[in-house]
Design a protein around this motif. Structure first.
Motif, PDB file in Angstrom:
ATOM      1  N   LEU A   1      13.271 -11.923 -16.620  1.00  0.00           N
ATOM      2  CA  LEU A   1      12.391 -12.106 -18.071  1.00  0.00           C
ATOM      3  C   LEU A   1      13.546 -13.075 -19.018  1.00  0.00           C
ATOM      4  CD1 LEU A   1      14.602  -9.853 -19.697  1.00  0.00           C
ATOM      5  CD2 LEU A   1      13.513  -8.703 -18.605  1.00  0.00           C
ATOM      6  N   ALA A   2      14.640 -13.363 -17.802  1.00  0.00           N
ATOM      7  CA  ALA A   2      15.953 -14.081 -18.214  1.00  0.00           C
ATOM      8  C   ALA A   2      15.465 -15.905 -19.132  1.00  0.00           C
ATOM      9  CB  ALA A   2      16.467 -15.478 -17.176  1.00  0.00           C
ATOM     10  N   GLU A   3      15.577 -16.058 -20.156  1.00  0.00           N
ATOM     11  CA  GLU A   3      15.307 -17.304 -21.202  1.00  0.00           C
ATOM     12  C   GLU A   3      14.301 -16.730 -21.816  1.00  0.00           C
ATOM     13  OE1 GLU A   3      18.242 -20.745 -18.894  1.00  0.00           O
ATOM     14  OE2 GLU A   3      15.946 -19.988 -17.940  1.00  0.00           O
ATOM     15  N   ARG A   4      13.695 -15.954 -21.935  1.00  0.00           N
ATOM     16  CA  ARG A   4      12.405 -15.274 -23.257  1.00  0.00           C
ATOM     17  C   ARG A   4      12.532 -14.563 -24.017  1.00  0.00           C
ATOM     18  NH1 ARG A   4       9.205 -16.503 -17.605  1.00  0.00           N
ATOM     19  NH2 ARG A   4      11.063 -15.376 -16.814  1.00  0.00           N
TER      20      ARG A   4
ATOM     21  N   ARG B   1       5.461 -18.424 -17.648  1.00  0.00           N
ATOM     22  CA  ARG B   1       6.681 -19.103 -17.376  1.00  0.00           C
ATOM     23  C   ARG B   1       7.096 -19.972 -18.593  1.00  0.00           C
ATOM     24  NH1 ARG B   1       4.224 -22.226 -12.363  1.00  0.00           N
ATOM     25  NH2 ARG B   1       4.712 -24.342 -13.557  1.00  0.00           N
ATOM     26  N   ARG B   2       7.636 -20.118 -18.861  1.00  0.00           N
ATOM     27  CA  ARG B   2       8.425 -20.769 -19.224  1.00  0.00           C
ATOM     28  C   ARG B   2       8.630 -21.581 -20.320  1.00  0.00           C
ATOM     29  NH1 ARG B   2      14.322 -20.808 -16.022  1.00  0.00           N
ATOM     30  NH2 ARG B   2      13.117 -20.824 -14.614  1.00  0.00           N
ATOM     31  N   ALA B   3       8.931 -22.789 -21.445  1.00  0.00           N
ATOM     32  CA  ALA B   3       7.974 -23.460 -21.726  1.00  0.00           C
ATOM     33  C   ALA B   3       8.199 -25.138 -21.583  1.00  0.00           C
ATOM     34  CB  ALA B   3       8.776 -23.675 -23.576  1.00  0.00           C
ATOM     35  N   GLU B   4      10.089 -25.179 -20.616  1.00  0.00           N
ATOM     36  CA  GLU B   4       9.932 -26.182 -20.525  1.00  0.00           C
ATOM     37  C   GLU B   4       9.899 -26.291 -19.000  1.00  0.00           C
ATOM     38  OE1 GLU B   4      13.635 -28.158 -22.793  1.00  0.00           O
ATOM     39  OE2 GLU B   4      14.169 -26.513 -22.491  1.00  0.00           O
ATOM     40  N   LEU B   5       9.390 -25.137 -18.666  1.00  0.00           N
ATOM     41  CA  LEU B   5       9.023 -25.004 -16.486  1.00  0.00           C
ATOM     42  C   LEU B   5       7.808 -26.386 -16.565  1.00  0.00           C
ATOM     43  CD1 LEU B   5      10.294 -23.969 -13.881  1.00  0.00           C
ATOM     44  CD2 LEU B   5       8.206 -22.108 -14.315  1.00  0.00           C
TER      45      LEU B   5
ATOM     46  N   PHE C   1       7.898  -9.188 -27.616  1.00  0.00           N
ATOM     47  CA  PHE C   1       8.814  -9.494 -27.004  1.00  0.00           C
ATOM     48  C   PHE C   1       9.255 -10.239 -26.385  1.00  0.00           C
ATOM     49  CE2 PHE C   1       9.529  -8.695 -22.294  1.00  0.00           C
ATOM     50  CZ  PHE C   1      10.720  -7.494 -22.486  1.00  0.00           C
ATOM     51  N   ARG C   2       8.581 -11.578 -26.108  1.00  0.00           N
ATOM     52  CA  ARG C   2       8.902 -13.103 -26.268  1.00  0.00           C
ATOM     53  C   ARG C   2       9.493 -13.650 -27.602  1.00  0.00           C
ATOM     54  NH1 ARG C   2       6.687 -17.148 -22.136  1.00  0.00           N
ATOM     55  NH2 ARG C   2       7.651 -18.872 -22.383  1.00  0.00           N
ATOM     56  N   VAL C   3      10.346 -14.626 -27.727  1.00  0.00           N
ATOM     57  CA  VAL C   3      10.393 -15.810 -28.501  1.00  0.00           C
ATOM     58  C   VAL C   3       9.770 -16.806 -28.691  1.00  0.00           C
ATOM     59  CG1 VAL C   3      13.411 -15.446 -28.118  1.00  0.00           C
ATOM     60  CG2 VAL C   3      11.547 -16.801 -27.366  1.00  0.00           C
ATOM     61  N   THR C   4       9.551 -16.806 -30.221  1.00  0.00           N
ATOM     62  CA  THR C   4       8.592 -19.136 -30.333  1.00  0.00           C
ATOM     63  C   THR C   4       9.048 -19.593 -29.343  1.00  0.00           C
ATOM     64  OG1 THR C   4       9.866 -19.102 -31.927  1.00  0.00           O
ATOM     65  CG2 THR C   4       8.894 -18.083 -32.526  1.00  0.00           C
ATOM     66  N   ARG C   5       8.007 -20.496 -29.207  1.00  0.00           N
ATOM     67  CA  ARG C   5       8.731 -21.843 -28.396  1.00  0.00           C
ATOM     68  C   ARG C   5       9.056 -21.981 -28.801  1.00  0.00           C
ATOM     69  NH1 ARG C   5       5.931 -25.196 -24.707  1.00  0.00           N
ATOM     70  NH2 ARG C   5       6.744 -27.351 -25.158  1.00  0.00           N
ATOM     71  N   GLU C   6       9.873 -22.988 -30.232  1.00  0.00           N
ATOM     72  CA  GLU C   6      10.363 -23.224 -30.893  1.00  0.00           C
ATOM     73  C   GLU C   6      12.030 -22.618 -30.315  1.00  0.00           C
ATOM     74  OE1 GLU C   6       7.809 -22.402 -31.927  1.00  0.00           O
ATOM     75  OE2 GLU C   6       6.750 -24.610 -32.302  1.00  0.00           O
TER      76      GLU C   6
ATOM     77  N   GLY D   1      16.895 -23.175 -27.251  1.00  0.00           N
ATOM     78  CA  GLY D   1      18.449 -22.083 -26.804  1.00  0.00           C
ATOM     79  C   GLY D   1      18.280 -21.223 -27.679  1.00  0.00           C
ATOM     80  N   LEU D   2      18.669 -19.887 -26.985  1.00  0.00           N
ATOM     81  CA  LEU D   2      18.501 -18.487 -26.762  1.00  0.00           C
ATOM     82  C   LEU D   2      20.058 -17.820 -27.638  1.00  0.00           C
ATOM     83  CD1 LEU D   2      16.179 -16.466 -25.246  1.00  0.00           C
ATOM     84  CD2 LEU D   2      15.519 -17.647 -26.836  1.00  0.00           C
ATOM     85  N   ASP D   3      20.857 -18.836 -27.365  1.00  0.00           N
ATOM     86  CA  ASP D   3      22.235 -18.771 -27.958  1.00  0.00           C
ATOM     87  C   ASP D   3      22.402 -18.699 -28.255  1.00  0.00           C
ATOM     88  OD1 ASP D   3      22.526 -18.331 -24.919  1.00  0.00           O
ATOM     89  OD2 ASP D   3      23.973 -19.564 -24.387  1.00  0.00           O
TER      90      ASP D   3
END
Length: 434
Positions: free
Chosen positions: A110-113, A176-180, A376-381, A386-388
């Motif tokens: 679930l990394a990066e999302r 899938r991740r937004a930029e994949l 559960f998931r962050v927005t596309r923006e 970047g989640l950091d």
């Protein structure tokens, strides 16, 4: 056993470095913080009621009772049912480290999302409702898979299949991740990956050899099989990678070594050093194919290959235990197929299937509940930024700035009409001095 316990705890920061090196720079803090947060949550949950649910007095062969909550009755005296030569509290501490690292491993799926607050709630529920019952099934006195005769020396089903399948379910649910696909996503810090692998390999000796629960010949055997399988798996991964892509990579070798450590985990205290070589070598090949070819064909985004490494490696290792196990190594175990007991393979398959179904279905339900209540998931923006920055207002590399950011710092007097940077012009133009 105190030293082995500390080694297993060290593995979780190793996971943080391993996963942190594999993600993009803008998500390093978030990924590492998720792993660290698991250490904090499960360390408290285990004392409150987790250990009691996993190893407490059996209730219908499915779960432990709550009689050992807050470590009530878990003190300096040994519990002969689990480990007759060490304090019951030490056994509980050792098992705590397994309970910590397992949910940390599923982060790869679930990394990066994922929203951090939702992740904390999900992990607490997962540790309580998935890991604790499964640990009781396989390791707890009275657990139904233990009674069935499933062999799992140090966590092939309990730790690796459960976390790997959970990672796959999370990846499928999130999408899938937004930029994949729009650009290549690759490890941002390969030295981090190597350092994480080294720490994991080092700590795994506590993980597997420590599961002998004594400093004895069985611990030495598990230590040796662990090291051999890790090396064989890395070589297997490198061979297939070279044949398929024309080159070998350090990231691949590291992933292969971890795959071998995963594959040998259920078998470490039941197989000979000779048996650990095919377990590791085949495990490395299978995990490579699952993490590359299979993932590409099926199109799911298991970002850091939680399933490809732990789910597939743990499944192979559990089945291989039923093939290579021998009582000449461990009289408390059972013989496998190669030693006259093909039935053990069927028993191992039953354990694998039960773990797959329980961990997969349970994880799906928990994610759905958390998503419905708090998202559960962050927005596309947010994901693109970047989640950091979005979730933690931190950066792993604050001193590094992009070209665009540098341009914004150019003093106005250095800019020409139309926004051209004066420094871009040759010095001989317009009477400029060098």
């Amino acid at each position: 056993m105190l030293a082995a316990t500390a080694l297993v705890l060290l593995m979780t920061p190793g996971v943080a470095l391993f996963y942190g090196g594999l993600v993009r720079k803008k998500n390093v803090i978030t990924t590492m913080f998720q792993v660290f947060a698991v250490m904090l949550i499960v360390s408290v949950q285990w004392v409150l009621f987790g250990y009691s649910l996993a190893f407490g007095p059996d209730v219908h062969h499915l779960i432990g009772g709550l009689g050992w909550s807050l470590f009530h009755g878990v003190g300096p005296d040994p519990d002969p049912a689990y480990a007759g030569t060490i304090p019951a509290m030490l056994f509980a501490l050792f098992q705590m480290m397994f309970a910590i690292i397992t949910p940390a491993l599923l982060i790869g799926g679930l990394a990066e999302r994922v929203k951090f607050s939702s992740f904390l709630v999900f992990i607490t529920l997962w540790a309580t409702l998935i890991y604790d019952p499964l640990a009781h099934w396989v390791w707890g006195i009275g657990g139904w898979l233990r009674n069935l005769g499933v062999l799992d020396f140090a966590g092939g089903t309990v730790v690796h299949i459960s976390s790997g399948v959970a990672g796959l379910v999370a990846a499928l649910y999130l999408g899938r991740r937004a930029e994949l696909g729009s650009k290549r996503i690759q490890a941002h810090n390969v030295p981090f990956v190597l350092l994480g692998t080294a720490i994991l390999w080092f700590g795994w000796f506590g993980f597997n050899a420590g599961s002998a629960l004594a400093a004895n010949g069985l611990a030495a055997s598990a230590f040796l099989t662990t090291n051999t399988a890790a090396a064989a798996a890395a070589l297997g991964w490198m061979l297939v990678e070279r044949l398929r892509t024309g080159h070998v990579t350090l990231v691949g070798a590291c992933a292969g070594a971890v795959a071998g450590l995963v594959a040998i985990t259920p078998a470490a205290g039941y197989v000979t050093p000779a048996g650990s070589i095919p377990i590791g070598f085949v495990g490395g090949i299978l995990c490579y194919l699952a993490s590359t070819f299979m993932k590409e064909r099926l199109g799911y985004d298991d970002a850091l290959d939680a399933f490809g490494g732990h789910g597939v490696g743990g499944t192979w290792g559990a089945i291989a235990t039923g093939i290579f196990a021998t009582t000449t190594v461990n009289t408390a175990g059972l013989n496998g197929w190669l030693y006259g007991n093909p039935h053990q393979v069927l028993v191992q398959l039953a354990g694998v299937l039960a773990t797959w179904v329980f961990a997969g279905a349970g994880t799906w339900v928990l994610i759905r509940v958390v998503d419905a209540v708090m998202g559960f998931r962050v927005t596309r923006e947010e994901e693109l930024r970047g989640l950091d920055e979005v979730l933690h207002n931190e950066s792993a590399y604050p001193e590094q700035v992009s070209t665009e950011e540098l341009e914004s710092f150019v003093a106005p007097e250095l800019r020409l009409a139309g926004g051209e940077d004066r420094r871009d012009r040759p010095w001989w133009m317009a009477g400029e001095q060098p």
